[in-house]
Scaffold this active site. Sequence first.
Site, mmCIF file in Angstrom:
data_model
loop_
_atom_site.group_PDB
_atom_site.id
_atom_site.type_symbol
_atom_site.label_atom_id
_atom_site.label_comp_id
_atom_site.label_asym_id
_atom_site.label_seq_id
_atom_site.Cartn_x
_atom_site.Cartn_y
_atom_site.Cartn_z
ATOM 1 N N ASP A 325 -65.668 -18.894 27.660
ATOM 2 C CA ASP A 325 -66.970 -18.672 27.699
ATOM 3 C C ASP A 325 -67.659 -19.932 28.212
ATOM 4 O OD1 ASP A 325 -69.499 -17.439 28.094
ATOM 5 O OD2 ASP A 325 -69.985 -17.854 25.779
ATOM 6 N N ASP A 631 -67.946 -14.667 21.120
ATOM 7 C CA ASP A 631 -68.850 -14.842 20.073
ATOM 8 C C ASP A 631 -69.752 -13.602 19.640
ATOM 9 O OD1 ASP A 631 -70.537 -14.664 22.135
ATOM 10 O OD2 ASP A 631 -71.261 -16.784 22.389
ATOM 11 N N ASP A 635 -67.331 -8.820 22.152
ATOM 12 C CA ASP A 635 -66.240 -9.699 22.423
ATOM 13 C C ASP A 635 -64.982 -9.254 21.754
ATOM 14 O OD1 ASP A 635 -67.362 -11.155 24.509
ATOM 15 O OD2 ASP A 635 -68.193 -12.598 23.199
#
Length: 905
Positions: A325, A631, A635
């Site tokens: 990310d 997070d 996900d």
Amino acid sequence: MPWHALEDDAALARLSARREGLDATDAAERLRRHGPNALPSPARVPAWRRFLRHFNDPLILFLLAAAAIALAVGHHVDAAVIVAVVTVNAIVGYVQEGRAEQALSALHSMLAPSARVLRDGTRRQVDVAELVPGDVLLLEAGDRVPADARLLRARGLRVDESVLTGESVPAEKSHAPVAAQADLAGRSSMLYSGTLVAAGQATALVVETGPATEIGRIGALLGQVETLTTPLLQQIARFGRRFTTFAIVAAVVLFAFAVTMRGYGWLDALMVVVALAVGVIPESLPAVITITLAIGVRRMAARNAIVRRLPAVETLGATTVICSDKTGTLTRNEMTARSVVASAGRVRAEGSGYVPEGALQVETGGEAAQAAAHAVAHIGLLCNDARLHGDGDRWRIDGDPMEGALLALAGKAGLDAAALAAAHPRLDEVPFDAAHRFMATLHRDGDGALVCVKGAPEQVLALSTGQRGASGDAASSDTVPLDTAFWQAAIDDAGAHGQRVLGFAWQRLAQVPSAFDIDAVRGLTFAGIVGFIDPPRDEAVRAVADCRSAGIAVKMITGDHAATAAAIAGQLRLADDIQVVTGQALEQVSDADLPDLAERASVFARTTPEHKLRIVRALQSRRHTVAMTGDGVNDAPSLKQADIGIAMGNKGTEAAKEASGMVLADDNFASIAAAVHEGRAVYDNIRKVIAWTLPTNGGEAVAVLLAIVAGWVLPMTPPQILWINMVLTVTLGLALAFEPPERGVMARPPRGRDAPLVSPFMLWRIVLVSLLFSAGAFGVFGWAQARGHDVETARTMVVNVFCVMEIFYLFSVRYLHGSSFSLRGLRGTPAVLGAVAVVVVAQLAFTYSPWMHAVFDTRPVPPLEGLAIVLVGVAMMVVLEIEKWLLRRLRIFAELEPAAAAATQ
């Protein structure tokens, strides 16, 4: 009446609680009365039983039987030595098991979840264990419900209760009471401990904690860190069992051969084969490898990488692609609202971070642009759930970083948050969700209402029918047609400068609507966009460079705008040629074509959880070992699919943490690179343990086997073989577990997914060193007899030469990928020097102590012979170092080629 059938006010009254939450004194008293909100720990296995478990092994039972026979026929020394070897092995295993339990306990404490509650009317973060009946919980998508609770307020709330009900579809929740006889799945007014909030927001009253919760009654423990078992350890255990079986069968055959063909007495033959079996079988290898892995876990924790599942230690060393990310991982996660663009012009906000100080500098548009920027800040302040705390230069936020940056922007614009909230009290909201990508709030505005919206600019533009005029504010009707091309150009320009963009819109209503939901958010007036800068972390730039030099590709997968992601990727230097693929483009790519695209592209922007899952699978189809960061609750699928899922410790949801194998305590990409470095070092150390253990054991076995088959005098007696095994295994073998990484560990390419533990180079090494050990033993034995020493002295010298060769081989094997002839290599580590010191002291006692002479039938070794023994060890190390140099020069083994370059760095 059960909790789910009560009105919410009745539930509050039953617990003597308030919607504003408990005060600190009342909470402390309730905690004392009800106890901590934790499930009972499982019953611990008594220490004596854990110790005895280490005797439940075929080899150990075989040895104990041999010891019993030896004791029965009067061979007390043999029996005592065998029992000592078995006991030492059990103690090593017992101590390691205790360390493993300590590691688990430490991980539990490091991953202890927290909960947001109202205490004394303010939001607070408390440990889940401190929750008490009467607390008011604040929950949002991705949170794990920490206790059984009665809903007081819910907005778009859906909860995954599959852990309790088995239902795969999340349940819709509401604060309205249900029938008293409703079953568990039908209690829509209740939240249960251990379930996951899939969408929406909620305020709920804690009604049961700890063992009194629904999941406490069932007795399930959720989210536990897994026990310390890994595929590698299972592979080693299988190898140990098979090797033990082979060794025992071979021992039986050798016993029969010695008795029938060489005239050994049956008891003498039994002692020899028992000693040989003990010497050749690496029974301590699993324990030493487990210790090596546990040390790696501790080192990773010190570098902010908390390993939840021990296989992560192995996997990290083989990672070839890291899908990361952007926000907060590659960047600082300290958002700053840098620019405000309206139809009237552009304004730049000075300052940085969350400090609400700094000027709004007009770049274009004059006073009209300044007024428009204030109107955007007005919307950003009202449509906001964050809280800003601090003084001077130290400010922190409670909530979303971008919302915190908007609060700072409002402060720079001179807006008073308290006065604005009083003038426009919030009536309702549509919380942000990944499905619709915006947040909307409804506020009282005189006799009417004001709708404030912020979110992804494309989505907010799609909901808008006009835009703010050059002089209008959020309360005026100065609206002009929407200029989509202008806004798209502004969004692209902000993204090209590495800024993250939010769009802002408003709508004034003549009266307060009776219902406010997603469908009510339409016909908005677009006010402008705000560009946020979240600069790359300095350490992330260095970590990306380290990963690239290690042959690890780093790919950014983000929900941000493509231009924003590309700008940050360029600053991070993710690749020489940055190729960006959007989620929309991914939709048009077939599964067959995706692997090639996934390897080429460096950035994936505007992605959904489904896209992430496809990208991971595509890379794995090309035999990549993929690490994936995440997070959010959405996900979880890609975290599970990845070879190692990495969750964020600060901003990560409990769902993401539970789906991951590792948690970053600081949400920093540099910690991933550091963990890869440690993972490679751990794998190297495991290989070194094997490369040292197998040939040293093999050297003893070959020497004894040759003596029996050829009919020669045994160079060592059975007790002496057992002495070598006992003393060296628990000293020199363990020392390798503490080895620091070799130089250039991050300059080597990753190992293959299916790379064997014993590579061709290591197999060559095992054979070569075993033969060198045997040659050294017979050479010293023959030389001693040629100098007129008796057999007992010659055997003492053989035992000493084995120990000396194993010490020198330890220094050689510490550097499999480089030369050991360096100051760093010869200096050793505290663990190595300590182990060598113990062995030297033990061998001096073995050689010169009278009571050791009586036990092991040894003799003092003259100084000249002692010097010759040491020179044998030196000579062997020189031979092995020349062999390593030749192998690198001749490039016989591929695994040594990149190491040669790395070792020179």
